[in-house]
Write a protein that holds these residues in place. Sequence first.
Motif, PDB file in Angstrom:
ATOM      1  N   ASP A 131      -0.058   3.587  -3.491  1.00  0.00           N
ATOM      2  CA  ASP A 131      -1.451   3.174  -3.675  1.00  0.00           C
ATOM      3  C   ASP A 131      -2.097   2.893  -2.314  1.00  0.00           C
ATOM      4  O   ASP A 131      -3.250   3.256  -2.077  1.00  0.00           O
ATOM      5  CB  ASP A 131      -1.541   1.940  -4.584  1.00  0.00           C
ATOM      6  CG  ASP A 131      -0.469   0.904  -4.277  1.00  0.00           C
ATOM      7  OD1 ASP A 131       0.729   1.231  -4.379  1.00  0.00           O
ATOM      8  OD2 ASP A 131      -0.818  -0.238  -3.903  1.00  0.00           O
ATOM      9  N   GLY A 132      -1.336   2.301  -1.407  1.00  0.00           N
ATOM     10  CA  GLY A 132      -1.857   2.027  -0.060  1.00  0.00           C
ATOM     11  C   GLY A 132      -2.215   3.310   0.670  1.00  0.00           C
ATOM     12  O   GLY A 132      -3.203   3.360   1.408  1.00  0.00           O
ATOM     13  N   GLN A 164       2.537   6.877  -6.368  1.00  0.00           N
ATOM     14  CA  GLN A 164       3.297   5.814  -7.036  1.00  0.00           C
ATOM     15  C   GLN A 164       2.474   4.548  -6.832  1.00  0.00           C
ATOM     16  O   GLN A 164       2.589   3.884  -5.798  1.00  0.00           O
ATOM     17  CB  GLN A 164       4.658   5.640  -6.384  1.00  0.00           C
ATOM     18  CG  GLN A 164       5.629   6.749  -6.689  1.00  0.00           C
ATOM     19  CD  GLN A 164       7.011   6.358  -6.218  1.00  0.00           C
ATOM     20  OE1 GLN A 164       7.697   5.556  -6.842  1.00  0.00           O
ATOM     21  NE2 GLN A 164       7.388   6.894  -5.094  1.00  0.00           N
ATOM     22  N   ASN A 220       2.345   1.226  -7.235  1.00  0.00           N
ATOM     23  CA  ASN A 220       3.245   0.115  -7.586  1.00  0.00           C
ATOM     24  C   ASN A 220       2.530  -1.233  -7.433  1.00  0.00           C
ATOM     25  O   ASN A 220       3.164  -2.269  -7.335  1.00  0.00           O
ATOM     26  CB  ASN A 220       4.538   0.180  -6.771  1.00  0.00           C
ATOM     27  CG  ASN A 220       4.288   0.016  -5.279  1.00  0.00           C
ATOM     28  OD1 ASN A 220       3.169  -0.260  -4.854  1.00  0.00           O
ATOM     29  ND2 ASN A 220       5.334   0.158  -4.488  1.00  0.00           N
ATOM     30  N   TRP A 246       1.092  -2.829  -5.161  1.00  0.00           N
ATOM     31  CA  TRP A 246       1.085  -3.561  -3.897  1.00  0.00           C
ATOM     32  C   TRP A 246       1.319  -2.639  -2.700  1.00  0.00           C
ATOM     33  O   TRP A 246       2.079  -1.684  -2.799  1.00  0.00           O
ATOM     34  CB  TRP A 246       2.180  -4.653  -3.890  1.00  0.00           C
ATOM     35  CG  TRP A 246       1.874  -5.760  -4.854  1.00  0.00           C
ATOM     36  CD1 TRP A 246       2.252  -5.814  -6.173  1.00  0.00           C
ATOM     37  CD2 TRP A 246       1.093  -6.936  -4.604  1.00  0.00           C
ATOM     38  NE1 TRP A 246       1.747  -6.952  -6.749  1.00  0.00           N
ATOM     39  CE2 TRP A 246       1.039  -7.657  -5.814  1.00  0.00           C
ATOM     40  CE3 TRP A 246       0.440  -7.438  -3.480  1.00  0.00           C
ATOM     41  CZ2 TRP A 246       0.350  -8.874  -5.926  1.00  0.00           C
ATOM     42  CZ3 TRP A 246      -0.247  -8.642  -3.584  1.00  0.00           C
ATOM     43  CH2 TRP A 246      -0.290  -9.347  -4.796  1.00  0.00           C
ATOM     44  N   ALA A 247       0.657  -2.961  -1.601  1.00  0.00           N
ATOM     45  CA  ALA A 247       0.926  -2.322  -0.309  1.00  0.00           C
ATOM     46  C   ALA A 247       1.294  -3.485   0.623  1.00  0.00           C
ATOM     47  O   ALA A 247       0.418  -4.168   1.140  1.00  0.00           O
ATOM     48  CB  ALA A 247      -0.291  -1.572   0.198  1.00  0.00           C
TER      49      ALA A 247
HETATM   50 MG   LIG Z   1       2.204   0.426  -3.127  1.00  0.00          MG
END
Ligand SMILES: [Mg+2]
Length: 354
Positions: free
Chosen positions: A163-164, A190, A192, A194-195
């Motif tokens: 995502d980051g 992916q 998830n 959080w980055a």
């Molecule tokens: Mg992430």
Amino acid sequence: MPKKTIASFAVSRLEILDEQGQVDERLMPDLDDDDLVRMYRLMLLTRLFDQRALHLQREGRLGTYPSVLGQEASQVGSAFALHPGDWFFPAFRELGVFLTLGYPLSEIYQYWNGDERGLLCPENLHIFPICIAVGTHIPHAVGAAMAARCRGDGIAVACYFGDGGTSKGDFHEGLNMAGVFQAPVVFIIQNNQWAISVPRRRQTAATTLAQKAIAYGIPGIQVDGNDVLAVFQATRQALERARQGEGPSLIECETYRLADHTTADDARRYRDPEEVQRWQRRDPLLRLRRLLQRRGLWNDRLQVEAEEEIRRRLDRAVAREEATPPATVEDVFRYTYAELTPRQRRQLRELKHG
Ligand SMILES: [Mg+2]
Ligand SMILES: Cc1ncc(C[n+]2csc(CCOP(=O)(O)OP(=O)(O)O)c2C)c(N)n1
């Protein structure tokens, strides 16, 4: 001259296997019993490899390591759809893809132990080196796909990132190029949540990451990333489109990073333990195991046997890695260019002879 709608778009989400292990039969992909058991065994291998890596790191026997705990379905499900000729461009948290493609276990431990020789990809696998610099491999993956198209290879490229990674310029440039040139590439996010310590909502104001495809004129879909069947189905369709010359696609796998960002992080400092517990209940392995049990394909005895067998494989891989002699000075120079530059030749001489 009324104002009128000239285009409208929708974003869909695919779910096939629920938390109780029940499937939507209308959407069930064409997988036989052996395939389903193989998928589960690969997810279990991924989980136990990951667990062993964390233990080794804590014992000082491995370098900094990024756990894939919770993301096994996104990785095994998508990799299961790759064909031998396709190319895989990893970011750095794709252990399950490496394992599904049959990468040597000891070499994965070797890489995370700081030895770059672990990335010497076996000749029969088409895997680009792990890319720690967030998102920078995306334009390279698009370039490789464009080259494959020019050559008429009939293969697809799967490019993974988090995502980051979608906040990087590389992402937007890559998707734009891929759309314009109809590159046979599948972008697999992916997500998830959080980055490192930056939550998904701070990454973008958009409702989904899948919708980012729309602006580049390519199909985008969100899938339940903890549902291995949905991930497999969406990836298979996207790869098939790419191989048929129908252009790129984007898949957002909505999943969760259950562990710390890496062994150098402590996620308790920035996220709510309740959120983690909520996602633990959505464990991707448990779901597939429930489906297999419902169909009489799995039981507790098979689980114990599979775990023992995998642990023995891991023991052998770790022993092999730890018996590998350290890299030499020459190795530092060996793999960057086909031939050394004059400056590198001089540096190598200096290092060897002082
Ligand atoms: Mg992430
Ligand atoms: C260009 C660049 N900037 C910053 C970093 C430090 N960094 C490493 S991982 C990471 C977050 C990546 O988040 P995401 O893309 O969501 O992948 P995830 O770690 O969640 O798998 C950052 C900022 C880096 N490796 N590269």
